[in-house]
Design an enzyme around this catalytic site. Structure first.
Site, short mmCIF file in Angstrom:
data_model
loop_
_atom_site.label_atom_id
_atom_site.label_comp_id
_atom_site.label_asym_id
_atom_site.label_seq_id
_atom_site.Cartn_x
_atom_site.Cartn_y
_atom_site.Cartn_z
N LEU A 168 0.82 -1.22 0.00
CA LEU A 168 0.00 0.00 0.00
C LEU A 168 0.85 1.26 0.00
CD1 LEU A 168 -2.58 -1.08 2.76
CD2 LEU A 168 -2.92 -1.15 0.28
N GLY A 169 2.08 1.13 0.43
CA GLY A 169 2.91 2.32 0.50
C GLY A 169 4.36 1.95 0.67
N GLU A 170 5.22 2.85 0.22
CA GLU A 170 6.66 2.60 0.31
C GLU A 170 7.33 3.94 0.52
OE1 GLU A 170 9.22 -0.36 -1.36
OE2 GLU A 170 9.65 0.67 0.54
N GLY A 171 7.94 4.12 1.67
CA GLY A 171 8.61 5.40 1.91
C GLY A 171 10.04 5.14 2.35
N PHE A 192 11.09 5.43 5.20
CA PHE A 192 11.14 4.94 6.58
C PHE A 192 10.39 3.63 6.78
CE2 PHE A 192 11.74 9.43 6.37
CZ PHE A 192 12.95 9.57 7.03
N GLY A 193 9.96 3.01 5.69
CA GLY A 193 9.29 1.73 5.84
C GLY A 193 8.34 1.43 4.70
N VAL A 246 4.45 -0.48 3.65
CA VAL A 246 3.14 -0.77 4.22
C VAL A 246 2.42 -1.79 3.33
CG1 VAL A 246 0.93 0.23 4.92
CG2 VAL A 246 3.03 1.58 5.15
N LYS A 271 2.87 -2.16 8.81
CA LYS A 271 3.98 -1.27 8.42
C LYS A 271 5.25 -1.84 8.99
CE LYS A 271 3.72 3.41 8.23
NZ LYS A 271 3.68 4.83 8.68
N ASP A 310 2.04 15.94 9.43
CA ASP A 310 2.07 15.44 8.06
C ASP A 310 0.65 15.23 7.56
OD1 ASP A 310 3.31 14.69 5.70
OD2 ASP A 310 3.76 12.65 6.36
P1 ADP Z 1 3.81 5.90 4.80
O1 ADP Z 1 3.20 7.17 4.26
O2 ADP Z 1 4.84 6.14 5.83
O3 ADP Z 1 4.24 4.97 3.72
P2 ADP Z 1 1.15 5.33 5.88
O4 ADP Z 1 0.91 5.01 7.31
O5 ADP Z 1 0.70 6.67 5.40
O6 ADP Z 1 2.69 5.09 5.59
O7 ADP Z 1 0.47 4.21 5.00
C1 ADP Z 1 0.66 4.14 3.60
C2 ADP Z 1 -0.64 3.87 2.88
O8 ADP Z 1 -1.22 2.66 3.35
C3 ADP Z 1 -1.71 4.92 3.13
O9 ADP Z 1 -1.61 6.02 2.27
C4 ADP Z 1 -2.99 4.13 2.90
O10 ADP Z 1 -3.26 4.03 1.52
C5 ADP Z 1 -2.63 2.76 3.42
N1 ADP Z 1 -3.06 2.57 4.82
C6 ADP Z 1 -2.37 2.89 5.94
N2 ADP Z 1 -3.05 2.57 7.06
C7 ADP Z 1 -4.22 2.02 6.65
C8 ADP Z 1 -5.37 1.47 7.34
N3 ADP Z 1 -5.45 1.41 8.66
N4 ADP Z 1 -6.38 0.98 6.57
C9 ADP Z 1 -6.30 1.01 5.22
N5 ADP Z 1 -5.26 1.51 4.54
C10 ADP Z 1 -4.22 2.02 5.22
#
Ligand code: ADP
Ligand code: MG
Length: 352
Positions: A28-31, A33-34, A36, A55, A167
């Site tokens: 769902l995400g890649e930054g 710092f980690g 997801v 995460k 943020d």
């Molecule tokens: P980062 O921005 O540090 O990569 P986030 O905590 O923002 O991490 O999570 C990345 C992405 O994962 C979010 O933009 C969202 O799309 C998805 N996500 C995060 N937490 C949830 C959650 N509890 N339920 C559904 N999707 C989530």
């Protein structure tokens, strides 16, 4: 009952997990710092309701776990439902922090805003059905007002707890399908000023698209992070002096702006807006004077929406997007603004 006993008992009965319990799903995400992922539990891979978000974080994960534990106890409904966080050190590489939340839903506000259907897509999600009211600017305003109320409500409870998010952006706002409300996610850059956790670190983390013009949320004159007991005694005063919560208000104002102006929803147009605003010495009224005479239909439509009801929407926006932090409204004061006097979407659905 003692608060510590309660917290301990609650912690004891919450499920705990380890690495092998999960089946990794979509990323769902890649930054920096980690990463997801959506995950399901290995024991019951078919049940979709049981899905979690995982995460895998670097060393900053420790602070993020701390923030989520605190939010869980103090203001649970404003953020995604936190399940569990732990240090995963079984791999040969350096150890990681693993954080788990309930999977709240498929869409962030960023996804929803980018759709051509916005804000009607959001209305359908909040109401749980398609409304048959005529489309138009009044209805769009009511939807945007409802989103703003939900965001400010969540932000007010975070701020009342002493946490500044730092943020706030559409990518960090998730639509919770269960509660049909928007919730805040990603406390990775958050600061808890009452106990001095994550005091003035990681300014480099801040997203330049949504960050307020001030570089530091606390004045650089303030001493560096005091030890916890001192900070607890001092920080309400520091809070009053520096109003660090207003950093989040600026970002929330930019989200309001993007919802009102279809022409400012893309990254490039938001960046162009910020450049124009800077040229106007961060004076939103001056910006309006600059762009309105030669505005395209998209921009004109935004002004038209904010000018409804004698311009109370514009007034609220202008009180959020101000150069000086102390001139910006607090989340609590914003919720009391006349812009929110009209009933929002939920009230409508009860009436029908
Ligand atoms: P980062 O921005 O540090 O990569 P986030 O905590 O923002 O991490 O999570 C990345 C992405 O994962 C979010 O933009 C969202 O799309 C998805 N996500 C995060 N937490 C949830 C959650 N509890 N339920 C559904 N999707 C989530
Ligand atoms: Mg994020």
């Amino acid at each position: 009952f003692d608060m510590f006993v309660l917290a301990f008992v609650e912690r004891l009965f919450r499920p705990t997990y380890k690495k092998d319990d999960f089946v990794l799903g979509k990323k769902l995400g890649e930054g920096a710092f980690g990463s997801v992922y959506r995950v399901s539990l290995a024991k019951r891979p078919s049940s979709k309701d049981g899905d979690l978000v995982l995460k895998k974080a670097t060393e900053y994960g420790a602070v993020e776990i701390w923030m989520n534990e605190r939010v869980r106890r103090a203001c649970a409904s404003s953020c995604a439902d936190f399940v569990y966080g732990f240090l995963e050190s079984s791999s040969k590489k350096s150890s990681e922090y693993w954080l788990l939340w309930r999977f709240e839903g498929e869409s962030t506000l960023a996804d929803l805003i980018q759709s051509k259907e916005f804000p009607y897509n959001v209305e359908a999600m909040i109401l749980g059905k398609v409304s048959d009211l005529p489309k138009g600017i009044e209805r769009e305003n009511r939807i945007i007002q409802t989103v703003m109320r939900q965001l400010l409500f969540a932000l007010d409870s975070l701020h009342s707890t002493g946490i500044v998010h730092r943020d706030i952006k559409p990518q960090n706002i998730i639509f919770s399908e269960d509660s049909r409300t928007f919730k805040i996610i990603d406390l990775g850059a958050a600061a808890d000023l009452r106990v001095g956790i994550n005091y003035i670190p990681k300014e480099f983390l801040l997203d330049p698209r949504y960050a307020a013009p001030e570089q530091y949320i606390m004045s650089t004159q303030t001493p560096s992070a005091p030890s916890a007991p001192v900070a607890t005694a001092l920080s309400p005063v520091l809070w009053q002096l520096n109003l660090p919560d207003r950093f989040d208000i600026y970002s929330t104002g930019l989200i309001f702006l993007q919802m009102a102006f279809p022409g400012l929803r893309s990254d490039s147009n938001l960046i162009q807006f910020k450049r124009q605003l800077k040229r106007c010495d961060y004076d939103l009224v001056a910006w309006r004077k600059l762009v309105e005479p030669r505005a395209n239909p998209d921009i004109r439509r935004g002004f038209e929406l904010l000018d409804l009801d004698k311009g109370i929407g514009w007034e609220l926006l202008a009180s959020m997007v101000r150069y000086k932090a102390r001139q910006r409204v607090s989340a609590k004061a914003a919720l009391a603004h006349p812009y929110f006097d009209k009933e929002g979407l939920l009230a409508l659905s009860v009436m029908q």
